[in-house]
Design an enzyme around this catalytic site. Structure first.
Site, PDB file in Angstrom:
ATOM      1  N   ALA A 156      -4.035   7.197  -5.680  1.00 37.85           N
ATOM      2  CA  ALA A 156      -3.170   7.952  -6.585  1.00 37.85           C
ATOM      3  C   ALA A 156      -1.728   7.568  -6.254  1.00 37.85           C
ATOM      4  CB  ALA A 156      -3.393   9.445  -6.363  1.00 37.85           C
ATOM      5  N   GLY A 171      -7.634   7.403  -4.188  1.00 43.50           N
ATOM      6  CA  GLY A 171      -8.096   7.553  -5.569  1.00 43.50           C
ATOM      7  C   GLY A 171      -8.709   6.283  -6.138  1.00 43.50           C
ATOM      8  N   GLU A 188     -12.169   6.412  -5.011  1.00 43.51           N
ATOM      9  CA  GLU A 188     -12.816   7.515  -5.739  1.00 43.51           C
ATOM     10  C   GLU A 188     -13.108   7.128  -7.190  1.00 43.51           C
ATOM     11  OE1 GLU A 188      -9.565  10.001  -4.336  1.00 43.51           O
ATOM     12  OE2 GLU A 188     -11.026  11.439  -3.603  1.00 43.51           O
ATOM     13  N   GLU A 215      -6.113   9.318   2.875  1.00 47.87           N
ATOM     14  CA  GLU A 215      -5.244  10.449   2.554  1.00 47.87           C
ATOM     15  C   GLU A 215      -4.806  11.233   3.781  1.00 47.87           C
ATOM     16  OE1 GLU A 215      -8.047   9.640   0.966  1.00 47.87           O
ATOM     17  OE2 GLU A 215      -7.756   9.806  -1.210  1.00 47.87           O
TER      18      GLU A 215
HETATM   19  N1  CAA Z   1       1.254   4.999  -4.538  1.00 46.51           N
HETATM   20  C1  CAA Z   1       2.444   4.513  -4.891  1.00 46.51           C
HETATM   21  N2  CAA Z   1       2.885   3.278  -4.571  1.00 46.51           N
HETATM   22  C2  CAA Z   1       2.062   2.514  -3.845  1.00 46.51           C
HETATM   23  C3  CAA Z   1       0.792   2.952  -3.428  1.00 46.51           C
HETATM   24  C4  CAA Z   1       0.390   4.258  -3.812  1.00 46.51           C
HETATM   25  N3  CAA Z   1      -0.824   4.747  -3.498  1.00 46.51           N
HETATM   26  N4  CAA Z   1       0.202   1.967  -2.703  1.00 46.51           N
HETATM   27  C5  CAA Z   1       1.082   0.940  -2.676  1.00 46.51           C
HETATM   28  N5  CAA Z   1       2.195   1.264  -3.369  1.00 46.51           N
HETATM   29  C6  CAA Z   1       3.399   0.449  -3.583  1.00 46.51           C
HETATM   30  C7  CAA Z   1       4.235   0.366  -2.333  1.00 46.51           C
HETATM   31  O1  CAA Z   1       5.058   1.499  -2.203  1.00 46.51           O
HETATM   32  C8  CAA Z   1       5.009  -0.914  -2.592  1.00 46.51           C
HETATM   33  O2  CAA Z   1       6.035  -0.625  -3.490  1.00 46.51           O
HETATM   34  P1  CAA Z   1       7.564  -1.146  -3.155  1.00 46.51           P
HETATM   35  O3  CAA Z   1       7.445  -2.638  -3.211  1.00 46.51           O
HETATM   36  O4  CAA Z   1       8.346  -0.563  -4.296  1.00 46.51           O
HETATM   37  O5  CAA Z   1       7.896  -0.628  -1.823  1.00 46.51           O
HETATM   38  C9  CAA Z   1       3.998  -1.789  -3.333  1.00 46.51           C
HETATM   39  O6  CAA Z   1       3.006  -0.897  -3.846  1.00 46.51           O
HETATM   40  C10 CAA Z   1       3.295  -2.789  -2.427  1.00 46.51           C
HETATM   41  O7  CAA Z   1       2.744  -2.056  -1.330  1.00 46.51           O
HETATM   42  P2  CAA Z   1       2.982  -2.478   0.200  1.00 46.51           P
HETATM   43  O8  CAA Z   1       4.310  -3.137   0.364  1.00 46.51           O
HETATM   44  O9  CAA Z   1       2.691  -1.261   1.034  1.00 46.51           O
HETATM   45  O10 CAA Z   1       1.828  -3.579   0.350  1.00 46.51           O
HETATM   46  P3  CAA Z   1       1.046  -4.015   1.666  1.00 46.51           P
HETATM   47  O11 CAA Z   1       0.266  -5.219   1.282  1.00 46.51           O
HETATM   48  O12 CAA Z   1       1.997  -4.109   2.828  1.00 46.51           O
HETATM   49  O13 CAA Z   1       0.056  -2.783   2.015  1.00 46.51           O
HETATM   50  C11 CAA Z   1      -1.571  -1.077   1.439  1.00 46.51           C
HETATM   51  C12 CAA Z   1      -1.005  -2.492   1.149  1.00 46.51           C
HETATM   52  C13 CAA Z   1      -2.234  -1.079   2.818  1.00 46.51           C
HETATM   53  C14 CAA Z   1      -2.617  -0.795   0.379  1.00 46.51           C
HETATM   54  C15 CAA Z   1      -0.424  -0.038   1.417  1.00 46.51           C
HETATM   55  O14 CAA Z   1       0.324  -0.208   0.222  1.00 46.51           O
HETATM   56  C16 CAA Z   1      -0.879   1.386   1.464  1.00 46.51           C
HETATM   57  O15 CAA Z   1      -1.235   1.878   2.530  1.00 46.51           O
HETATM   58  N6  CAA Z   1      -0.867   2.091   0.299  1.00 46.51           N
HETATM   59  C17 CAA Z   1      -1.164   3.511   0.218  1.00 46.51           C
HETATM   60  C18 CAA Z   1      -2.658   3.750   0.335  1.00 46.51           C
HETATM   61  C19 CAA Z   1      -2.944   5.241   0.283  1.00 46.51           C
HETATM   62  O16 CAA Z   1      -2.500   6.007   1.119  1.00 46.51           O
HETATM   63  N7  CAA Z   1      -3.723   5.670  -0.727  1.00 46.51           N
HETATM   64  C20 CAA Z   1      -4.075   7.055  -0.920  1.00 46.51           C
HETATM   65  C21 CAA Z   1      -3.152   7.709  -1.900  1.00 46.51           C
HETATM   66  S1  CAA Z   1      -3.375   9.478  -2.023  1.00 46.51           S
HETATM   67  C22 CAA Z   1      -4.720   9.678  -3.064  1.00 46.51           C
HETATM   68  O17 CAA Z   1      -5.263   8.740  -3.575  1.00 46.51           O
HETATM   69  C23 CAA Z   1      -5.114  11.100  -3.318  1.00 46.51           C
HETATM   70  C24 CAA Z   1      -6.403  11.268  -4.038  1.00 46.51           C
HETATM   71  O18 CAA Z   1      -7.448  11.372  -3.459  1.00 46.51           O
HETATM   72  C25 CAA Z   1      -6.430  11.368  -5.498  1.00 46.51           C
END
Ligand code: CAA
Length: 258
Positions: A65, A109, A112, A132
């Site tokens: 998400a 998400g 999911e 998360e």
């Molecule tokens: N939401 C918003 N933006 C996101 C995102 C997310 N879930 N995942 C990645 N992005 C964005 C980053 O902020 C970044 O944007 P900027 O260039 O503007 O900074 C861009 O995508 C590229 O990401 P990274 O620079 O972090 O890329 P990476 O290759 O270094 O890492 C990754 C990849 C390990 C997937 C890392 O991006 C990450 O950990 N993302 C978040 C994963 C996460 O926590 N997901 C759970 C979300 S909560 C949820 O989903 C709730 C639910 O159950 C419904």
């Protein structure tokens, strides 16, 4: 409808949705999920479509998400808008089969959403996770429930408590994905499988899907009873008569979807 966060195409009898927010690794924001729900509505209403494929890019199916969109929401915001339920669950309610073709990250998400589909074909670089807990929250689109049913308590608990990711090999071993495909062949393979499903009797396919899904909602005895009744009902279908007659005649069946 003009889509901005997804790309929608048809490939013969297959409806294809590509999640398309590359700048955010396909993070699932409200607009994307509204568009996905709309695309499912359109494909479901279209008789010529027999199966739907949802995919992302080679780097990410979806990284979860959209954290930036939801970070500041209050309890009342998420409660009133019925966050997640309002538009995310459309995929799980689709009566036509939906295949998730997952390459790269399927996190939070994203994992999911893939699990809401009927089965997951994984690229060999796929990574699944429910991270998360790192954000001070928990999975909110069914992760604690569906992942546990797929891979069992121990792995689901470890993934939800530690945010450990599972690679494609482990995901296949654990029953999360049906098969692993080299990532550069993933979409072609998903379209091939979806085309094969589309050539079958559409009502038989829908009935089979409904019956398998029932296994997650009921006891074994009730599930088998449901299956037996719905199996009996297929004997009222022209396609059952045709399918069996074609076997006897040693020819390809001509299903009429009725
Ligand atoms: N939401 C918003 N933006 C996101 C995102 C997310 N879930 N995942 C990645 N992005 C964005 C980053 O902020 C970044 O944007 P900027 O260039 O503007 O900074 C861009 O995508 C590229 O990401 P990274 O620079 O972090 O890329 P990476 O290759 O270094 O890492 C990754 C990849 C390990 C997937 C890392 O991006 C990450 O950990 N993302 C978040 C994963 C996460 O926590 N997901 C759970 C979300 S909560 C949820 O989903 C709730 C639910 O159950 C419904």
């Amino acid at each position: 409808m003009a889509y901005q966060c997804i790309i929608v195409e048809t490939r013969g009898p297959v409806g294809l949705v590509r999640l398309n927010r590359p700048q955010a690794l396909n993070a699932l924001n409200a607009q994307l999920m509204d568009e996905l729900a709309k695309a499912i509505d359109v494909f479901e209403a279209e008789d010529a479509i027999g199966c739907i494929v949802v995919t992302g890019s080679e780097k990410a199916f979806a990284a979860g998400a959209d954290i930036k969109e939801m970070q500041s929401k209050s309890y009342m915001d998420v409660y009133k808008e019925d966050f997640i339920t309002r538009n995310w669950e459309r995929v799980a309610r689709c009566r036509k089969p939906v295949i998730a073709a997952v390459a790269g990250y399927a996190l939070g998400g994203g994992c999911e959403l893939a699990m809401m589909c009927d089965f997951i074909l994984a690229g060999d670089n796929a990574k699944f996770g429910q991270p998360e807990i790192n954000l001070g929250t928990i999975p909110g689109a069914g992760g604690t429930q569906r992942l546990t049913r797929f891979v069992g308590k121990s792995k689901a608990m470890e993934m939800c408590l530690t945010a450990r990711m599972m690679d494609a090999e482990e995901a296949e071993r654990s029953g999360l994905v049906s098969r692993i495909v080299p990532k550069d062949q993933l979409l072609d393979e998903a379209i091939k499988v979806a085309t094969r499903i589309s050539e079958l009797s559409a009502p038989a396919v829908m009935i089979a899907k409904e019956s398998v899904n029932r296994a997650y909602e009921t006891t074994l005895a009730e599930g088998v009873r449901f299956e037996r009744r719905i199996f009996h009902s297929t004997f009222s279908m022209a396609d059952q008569k045709e399918g069996m007659q074609a076997f006897i005649d040693k020819r390809k069946p001509q299903f009429k979807n009725k």
